[in-house]
Design an enzyme around this catalytic site. Structure first.
Site, PDB file in Angstrom:
ATOM      1  N   LYS A  65       5.815  41.077 -19.714  1.00 39.58           N
ATOM      2  CA  LYS A  65       6.294  41.553 -18.639  1.00 39.58           C
ATOM      3  C   LYS A  65       6.027  43.277 -18.695  1.00 39.58           C
ATOM      4  CE  LYS A  65      10.256  43.613 -17.112  1.00 39.58           C
ATOM      5  NZ  LYS A  65       9.793  44.547 -16.344  1.00 39.58           N
TER       6      LYS A  65
ATOM      7  N   GLU B 134      11.219  49.099 -30.391  1.00 41.44           N
ATOM      8  CA  GLU B 134      10.976  50.419 -30.894  1.00 41.44           C
ATOM      9  C   GLU B 134      11.567  51.486 -29.512  1.00 41.44           C
ATOM     10  OE1 GLU B 134       9.166  53.666 -30.286  1.00 41.44           O
ATOM     11  OE2 GLU B 134       7.137  52.737 -29.662  1.00 41.44           O
TER      12      GLU B 134
ATOM     13  N   CYS C 198       7.778  58.669 -27.068  1.00 43.09           N
ATOM     14  CA  CYS C 198       8.805  58.599 -27.716  1.00 43.09           C
ATOM     15  C   CYS C 198       8.989  59.263 -29.020  1.00 43.09           C
ATOM     16  CB  CYS C 198       9.259  57.028 -27.851  1.00 43.09           C
ATOM     17  SG  CYS C 198       7.831  56.262 -28.818  1.00 43.09           S
TER      18      CYS C 198
ATOM     19  N   GLU D 138      17.167  62.335 -25.806  1.00 40.85           N
ATOM     20  CA  GLU D 138      15.785  62.368 -25.725  1.00 40.85           C
ATOM     21  C   GLU D 138      15.778  62.629 -24.184  1.00 40.85           C
ATOM     22  OE1 GLU D 138      12.338  59.337 -26.516  1.00 40.85           O
ATOM     23  OE2 GLU D 138      14.037  58.236 -25.277  1.00 40.85           O
TER      24      GLU D 138
END
Length: 486
Positions: free
Chosen positions: A177, A251, A285, A384
């Site tokens: 997906k 991750e 990231c 983040e």
């Protein structure tokens, strides 16, 4: 406009069930125009895809084919993708805003990295016989089963290959997906795998939003979830998978520190920030978003960060002259703007950027921002942001720099800049993170990548990334049967 109304399920291009027939629109972040439509798969369609993968795995045809024959099929698929890298690059530029100048390198690079993964898969023995005090013992590498692979929007094609190729190479079957913002390139991947002769049902494609993802993760037929995305989503996936002890590979987010020592080379720091903080419009990231610098030289190193931020050419990502495109969506730009407001409110000094370029009235553009005179307690240093925002934080000495670097819930990446090899070694060994770079920002596709703490579980890439799709089976043998397992 790129329009798809079918999904690859069980080896057939199939329309989703009628109750979820409304298409999902893909919006160009550069023009705000709809550039594509794909199906929004519902629970019934997800069930059909997982059932197809389960049937293919349980039949054993794909997993019993052997690594070498599976790899040969996957090599054919990569050859087909190699012939279409220009087309794939244009799709990625259209759906996520990656500048064409970078997409032209990144897409062929992703295929090359996938070929290396196949090389590694071929080199790993499927079985190993060991002598033990209890007699000969075989340790077998077997596929983990049915995999739900979910990729993010900030690197759609390369992250798809990093999940799909190892899973298929090891004999797993899977349902893939893509992110709802960037699903278009996934259809070219599916076409290549199908045309190359991957066993029907071994690879299945579903598209959709969060509901589709939740249905896929929660499905009892899934043995492992491989997910790249936000830490918040990763926590939810881990909770769901824990209920049935399904394997997870996560991750997740990062808030990586670039530790600039007093003898650092400004040119090396600037290059690393350009590649590892502002590139991809900060939507990385592993971005080096916290820049730790000696307090006595705060202004000097802030100037380096500002010069780097202001060096980018912001514009239409299809223009070869553009080096910085838009953020992926209006929601993402609003999120980043919210952090810029928070940085000001917390007392940091915004010295450049943080607003929309005047010459680009349409699209989700943002000038790279640099905050200075910040500290590690501020939201812009703790959370983040996933946008082109640098936070420059002063430190008094190396011990304090190391303390600040590790004072984070994340541990994905990091870097040190110094001309002293001994200090570089000390810093690299001390900072608690899954990946670290010396005098650079390096994403090494030949080495394991992943995080510690809230940055994730497990590793992708390298031989460890292949092995993450294996289960180990111990078979206690007799001397007569041992030769049959060599």
């Amino acid at each position: 406009m790129f329009t798809h109304d079918t999904l690859l399920i069980g080896g057939e291009w199939t329309k989703p069930q009628a109750n979820r027939s409304s298409p999902l629109s893909v919006v160009s972040p550069a023009t705000e125009a709809v550039v594509g439509q794909v199906p929004d798969a519902g629970e019934g369609t997800v069930d059909a895809a997982v059932t197809a993968a389960r049937t293919a795995f349980d039949s054993g045809r794909w997993r019993r084919l052997g690594t070498q024959k599976r790899a040969a099929v996957l090599e054919r698929a990569l050859d087909l993708l190699d012939a279409r890298t220009d087309e794939i690059a244009r799709l990625v530029t259209a759906e996520m805003g990656l500048p064409a100048v970078f997409a032209a390198r990144k897409i062929p690079g992703a295929v090359s990295a996938a070929r290396h993964l196949l090389h590694l898969a071929r080199s790993l023995p499927e079985s190993e016989v060991r002598d033990t005090p209890f007699g000969p013992t075989a340790v077998l590498r077997e596929p983990v089963g049915v995999v739900a692979a979910i990729a993010p929007w900030n690197g759609p094609f390369n992250m798809a290959l990093a999940k799909v190729i190892p899973a298929l190479a090891t004999g797993c079957t899977l349902v893939y997906k893509p992110a709802p913002e960037t699903p278009l390139d996934a259809f070219l991947l599916a076409e290549a795998l199908h045309e190359a002769g991957v066993e029907h049902g071994a690879f299945n494609l579903v598209t959709g939003g969060r509901e589709t993802g939740r249905a896929l993760v929660a499905h009892a037929g899934v043995d492992k979830v491989s997910f790249t995305g936000s830490t918040e989503a990763g926590r939810e996936i881990a909770r769901v998978c824990a209920g049935r002890l399904a394997r997870v590979q996560l991750e997740l987010g990062g808030k990586s520190a670039a530790i600039v020592l007093d003898d650092a080379d400004p040119a090396k720091v600037g290059r690393a920030l350009a590649a590892g903080l502002f590139a991809n419009t900060g939507q990385t990231c592993s971005a080096l978003s916290r820049i730790l610098v000696p307090a006595a030289r705060l202004d000097e190193w802030t100037d380096v960060a500002v010069a780097t931020a202001e060096s980018f050419v912001i514009g239409d990502p299809a223009d070869p002259a553009t080096t910085l495109g838009p953020l992926v969506s209006r929601a993402q730009r609003d999120r980043v703007l919210g952090y810029i407001d928070a940085g000001r409110a917390d007392g940091a000094t915004l010295v450049t950027g943080g607003d929309a370029p005047a010459h680009l009235p349409r699209g989700f553009y943002l000038r790279p921002a640099v905050f200075t005179r910040a500290d590690n307690t501020m939201r812009i240093a703790r959370e983040e942001i996933f946008g082109p925002v640098a936070t420059v934080i002063p430190y008094r000495d190396l011990d304090e720099a190391l303390t600040i670097a590790d004072d984070s819930p994340y541990g994905l990446h990091g870097a040190v800049f110094t001309e002293n090899p001994e200090r570089a070694t000390r810093v690299a060994r001390t900072v608690r993170t899954g990946t670290f770079s010396v005098n650079s920002f390096t994403h090494n596709t030949h080495a394991p990548f992943g995080g510690v703490k809230q940055s994730g579980i497990g590793r992708e890439l390298g031989p460890e990334g292949i092995d993450s799709f294996h289960e180990l089976k111990t078979v206690n043998l007799t001397p007569e049967t041992a030769p049959h397992f060599d």
